[in-house]
Design an enzyme around this catalytic site. Structure first.
Site, short mmCIF file in Angstrom:
data_model
loop_
_atom_site.label_atom_id
_atom_site.label_comp_id
_atom_site.label_asym_id
_atom_site.label_seq_id
_atom_site.Cartn_x
_atom_site.Cartn_y
_atom_site.Cartn_z
CB ALA A 40 -0.92 0.00 1.22
CG ASP A 43 -0.13 -0.21 -4.61
OD1 ASP A 43 0.72 -0.50 -5.48
OD2 ASP A 43 -0.91 -1.04 -4.12
CG LEU A 90 -2.40 -5.10 -14.68
CD1 LEU A 90 -3.19 -6.04 -13.77
CD2 LEU A 90 -3.19 -4.82 -15.95
CE LYS A 125 -1.79 -6.45 -8.81
NZ LYS A 125 -0.74 -6.81 -7.84
CD GLU A 186 1.85 -12.67 -10.05
OE1 GLU A 186 2.60 -12.50 -9.07
OE2 GLU A 186 1.97 -12.05 -11.13
CE LYS A 302 -5.61 -9.70 -16.85
NZ LYS A 302 -4.94 -11.01 -16.99
CE LYS A 326 -2.57 -3.41 -5.39
NZ LYS A 326 -1.29 -2.74 -5.60
CB CYS A 436 21.09 25.51 -0.79
SG CYS A 436 22.83 25.96 -0.86
#
EC number: 6.5.1.2
Length: 721
Positions: A40, A43, A90, A125, A186, A302, A326, A436
Site C-alpha cells: 500500500a 502504491d 497494470l 490479484k 504468479e 480486463k 487495489k 540553498c
C-alpha cells in the site's frame, strides 16, 4: 498537498524524489526480495507520481516510474532471458469512481456509445512473483521471471519442481495447443505453507521470510534447484505472452482453455457486464480475502474481447485494457522524534521526519517526508508530537494529523541557511520550496547532480554508484560530468584505493568508455535542466535530432521570449508576428520561428522554454556543456519506427472520427513514425479531417497542406502493416 496547489518547481522536485524512492523500492522488492515498505505504501508513491504526471505532463522524467516495469536484472547466478513479448504491469484504481472512469475510458478510446456493453473479466490479484512459461508444441521449454519486463531470470530448472506447472500441456486434440504459447501468472506460497516454512527455517536457524510473497520469490530465484524443490510453491495463470496463435475470441474463453490444458487459473474468475458488477465482485472478494488460502492485494479487471484488447493496446508499462483495483491500507499513530533536512540536486531543502518505529501493514516505518516548510506549518509539527500516518492509496504516505498540536512545546524553526554549505536558504516568490543559494559551491548539490548524471535513466554507467560518486568527489576527482570520462587518467590512483582491484577498476573504466557515444535524450536529461524530464527530453531530441541544434533553438527561442516576441496561444508560428521593416527582421524571424518550433512540441510550454534558455545563457552551464561534449559524441537521435508513408511527418487530426477515438488515431500515427500536433501551422504535413472539421481545415487549405479523410488514413495504417 494537492497537485493544484503545487508550483511547477515543486512538482518537478517531488517527481525527482518519487522516481528515486520508487526505483529503490523496485530494486528491494523485485531484485533483492527484501522490501522496506508495504504494498500500500508503494502504491501510494506510484499513485502520487501518476497524479503529478497527469497535472504536469511536460515534467515527466526519463526515469519515470510510470514507464518502468519491475527492476533491471543485476548480476545473477541464474541466466538472463529476453522476453519475446514484454511482461507488462497494470495501472491501479483505488476507488469505485476510478473503476467507472476506466470503463468509460475504454468506451471513449473505442468510440463506443455510452450505453454500449463492455464485458470485463474480474479475478483476484495474487501477491506473488510474476513468471512466464514458454511451451513449444505443448512442452515446457523455458520459464523466466518478469525482471524489468524485457529481461528476466531463467528459472526453468526451478519451476520443474512446482507441481502446479505441467511439463506438458494436456491436449484435447492434435491441433488444440498452438505451436508456441507463453502462459503467464504468479508463483506464490499459500499462507499455511508459508507459516510452516518459516517454522522450519527458525528451527534450523536460517532466514525467516517477511511474508509469503518474499518466501515465494526467495524460493524460486535459487541457483540450486533442489532448494526450490524443498519449498511449497504454487502457480496460478492470469494471462499469456508470445503465441503463434490465440485459440479464443475472449479473455474468459482463453483462460478456460488454459485451465483445460492443466494449468491452474483463479477459481474466482468471472465475467462482468458493468462497472457496478465489477465493484460488487471486488467487494465480494474483499469479504473472502481473509479466508482465501493465499494473499491477494486487489482485483484485476480486463476487457474480455481480445479484438478490443488489440485496438486498445498499451501505454508506457501497462495495457489500456486492464486495471488492478487495489484494496485500501491502514493508518497508524506514532511519535515524531526528529526533523532532518536533506539537500537535493536543485538545492531544495526537504524536511524528513524521523519516527518512533511503528508497524503499519506488517512493516516497520521509521521515516516520512514532510515535503516543505509550509506543510510543517500547516500541521503545526514539532519534535515530540504524536502524529497519524496515512497509508491510503490516493496520496503519498504522509502525516495527516497532529494529535498534540495544542500541547505546549517549542516550535520548529525551518533553517534559513543550508545545512551542507552554510549558504543562505530562501524561497523564491511564488514558491513554497526553500532552496540553498550556494549553487555549485554547495557540495550536496554537486554530488546530487553527478549522481543524477550517471543514474539509470540518464547515462546509466554500471559500477559508478552513489558511494563511488561520493568517494571520488571527496577526493577531488569529480567536479563536473566531463571529469567522469577523465577517470582513466587516474587508474593507478583508483587501484591503490581500498576495495578496488585491477579487475574492478578496469570494469568501471570500460563501462565509462562504453558511454562515449551516449543516447542524446539521456544525456540531455542527465544535465539536470529544470523542467526537462522524461518525455520532454525525448520529444525535444525527436524534433531537433542533435544537441547543438537544440541548443541553438533554445537560445533563439529564449531570446524571443525574453524580448516579448508574440506567439499564438496554441504555440504555432504566425508569420504575421514578423515584419521585414528593419535590418533585424531576419534575426527576429529566426527567433520567432525557433520559439514556435519549441512550443509546437506536445508538453513544451513557456516554462520549459525559459528553463532551456536559462541553462544555455548561463556561462558556467555553457562551460560544463562544452567540456562534456569534448569528451562524448552523442549520435543523431533517431527513433525506430515502422517504415510508412508518414514517417517523420507532422499530422493534425480534426473533426469527429467515426471508427476510432482521437487517442487511438494519435497512437497509430506515432507507431508509424509520425508526430502529432494540436494545431495547424506551416510545419504541418498532413491533416486528417472528419465530420465537423472547422478552422483547422480552413488553415490547412490556406497553407496548401494535404487533407485526407478517415478512410484514407485507415488505408495508410493498413499498408504499413
Amino acid at each position: 498537498m494537492t497537485t493544484s496547489a503545487l508550483t511547477e518547481a515543486e512538482a518537478a522536485n517531488e517527481l525527482m524524489r518519487l522516481a528515486r524512492q520508487i526505483a529503490k523500492h523496485n530494486r528491494l522488492y523485485h531484485a533483492e526480495d527484501s522490501p522496506e515498505i508495504t504494498d500500500a505504501e508503494y502504491d501510494a508513491l506510484v499513485r502520487r507520481n501518476a497524479e503529478l504526471e497527469a497535472a504536469f505532463p511536460h515534467l515527466i522524467r526519463p526515469d519515470s516510474p510510470s514507464a518502468q516495469i519491475g527492476h533491471e536484472i543485476a548480476a545473477s547466478p541464474l541466466g538472463k532471458v529476453q522476453h519475446e513479448v514484454r511482461m507488462m504491469s497494470l495501472d491501479n484504481a483505488f476507488t469505485d469512481e476510478e473503476v467507472e472512469e476506466f470503463v468509460a475510458r475504454v468506451r471513449r478510446f473505442l468510440a463506443l456509445p455510452e450505453d454500449a456493453e463492455v464485458v470485463m473479466t474480474a479475478e483476484d490479484k495474487i501477491d506473488g512473483l510474476s513468471c512466464s512459461l514458454r511451451y513449444e508444441n505443448g512442452r515446457l521449454v523455458r520459464a523466466a521471471t518478469r525482471g524489468d519486463g524485457q529481461v528476466g531470470e531463467d528459472v526453468t530448472a526451478n519451476v520443474a519442481h512446482i507441481p502446479d506447472i505441467p511439463q506438458e500441456l494436456k491436449a484435447a486434440g492434435l491441433f488444440d495447443i498452438p505451436a508456441v504459447f507463453e502462459i503467464r501468472g504468479e508463483v506464490y506460497m499459500a499462507k499455511d505453507d508459508f507459516l510452516a516454512l518459516n517454522a522450519r527455517q527458525a528451527e534450523a536457524g536460517e532466514k525467516i521470510f517477511a511474508n509469503p510473497r518474499n518466501g515465494a520469490a526467495g524460493s524460486l530465484r535459487q541457483k540450486d534447484a533442489s532448494v526450490t524443490a524443498s519449498r511449497p510453491l504454487r502457480f496460478l495463470a492470469h494471462g499469456w505472452g508470445a503465441a503463434s496463435e490465440v485459440p479464443a475470441a475472449t479473455q474468459f474463453e482463453m483462460m478456460r482453455k488454459i485451465a483445460d490444458w492443466g494449468v491452474p487459473v483463479s477459481p474466482l474468475l468471472v465475467r462482468c457486464s458493468s462497472a457496478a458488477e465489477m465493484v460488487a465482485h471486488y467487494r465480494d472478494i474483499g469479504e473472502k480475502r481473509a479466508s482465501l488460502p493465499y494473499d491477494i492485494d486487489g482485483v484485476v479487471y480486463k476487457v474480455d474481447r481480445l479484438d478490443w484488447q488489440d485496438r486498445l493496446g498499451f501505454v508506457a508499462k501497462a495495457p489500456r485494457w486492464g486495471i488492478a483495483h487495489k484494496f485500501p491500507a491502514e493508518r497508524a499513530e506514532t511519535t515524531l522524534d526528529a526533523i532532518d533536512i536533506q539537500v537535493g540536486r536543485t538545492g531544495k531543502l526537504t524536511p524528513v521526519g524521523r519516527l518512533k518505529p511503528v508497524l503499519v501493514g506488517g512493516v516497520t516505518v521509521t521515516n516520512v517526508t514532510l515535503h516543505n516548510r509550509d506543510e510543517i506549518g500547516r500541521l503545526g509539527l514539532r519534535v515530540g508530537d504524536r502524529i497519524v500516518l496515512q497509508r491510503a492509496g490516493d496520496v503519498i504516505p504522509q502525516v495527516v494529523e497532529n494529535l498534540t498540536r495544542e500541547e505546549p512545546r517549542d516550535p520548529y524553526h525551518f533553517p534559513d541557511h543550508c545545512p551542507e554549505c552554510g549558504s543562505e536558504a530562501v524561497a523564491e516568490e511564488g514558491e513554497v520550496d526553500v532552496r540553498c543559494t550556494g549553487g555549485l559551491i554547495c557540495p550536496a548539490q554537486r554530488v546530487e547532480r553527478l549522481k543524477h548524471f550517471v543514474s539509470r535513466a540518464a547515462l546509466d554507467i554500471e559500477g559508478l554508484g552513489e558511494k563511488t560518486i561520493i568517494e571520488f568527489f571527496q577526493l577531488g576527482w569529480l567536479e563536473s560530468p566531463a571529469d567522469i570520462f577523465r577517470l582513466r587518467k587516474r587508474r593507478s590512483e583508483i587501484v591503490g584505493r581500498e576495495g578496488w582491484k585491477d579487475k574492478s577498476v578496469d570494469n568501471l573504466l570500460a563501462a565509462i568508455e562504453a558511454k562515449r557515444q551516449p543516447d542524446a535524450a539521456r544525456l540531455l536529461f542527465g544535465l539536470g535542466i529544470r523542467h526537462v524530464g522524461a518525455v520532454t527530453a525525448r520529444d525535444l531530441m525527436k524534433r531537433f535530432v542533435t544537441l547543438p541544434a537544440l541548443r541553438e533553438a533554445a537560445r533563439q527561442a529564449s531570446s524571443a521570449a525574453r524580448e516579448g516576441e508574440p506567439a499564438n496561444a496554441d504555440g504555432a508560428y504566425d508569420p504575421a508576428t514578423v515584419t521585414p521593416d528593419s535590418d533585424t527582421a531576419g534575426a527576429e524571424a529566426g527567433r520567432s520561428d525557433a520559439l514556435a518550433d519549441l512550443l509546437s512540441i506536445d508538453g513544451v510550454g513557456p516554462v520549459v522554454v525559459e528553463a532551456l534558455g536559462d541553462f544555455f545563457h548561463e556561462p558556467h552551464n555553457i562551460a560544463v556543456w562544452e567540456d562534456l561534449l569534448s569528451e562524448v559524441s552523442p549520435p543523431p537521435y533517431v527513433v525506430e519506427t515502422k517504415d510508412s508513408a508518414v514517417a517523420g511527418k507532422t499530422i493534425v487530426f480534426t473533426g469527429k472520427l467515426e471508427t476510432m477515438s482521437r487517442d487511438e488515431a494519435k497512437a497509430q500515427a506515432e507507431a508509424l513514425g509520425a508526430r502529432t500536433a494540436g494545431s495547424v501551422s506551416a510545419k504541418t504535413d498532413l491533416v486528417v479531417a472528419g465530420p465537423g472539421a472547422g478552422s483547422k481545415l480552413k488553415q490547412a487549405a490556406a497553407l496548401g497542406i494535404d487533407v485526407i479523410d478517415e478512410a484514407a488514413w485507415a488505408e495508410i495504417v493498413r499498408q504499413a502493416g
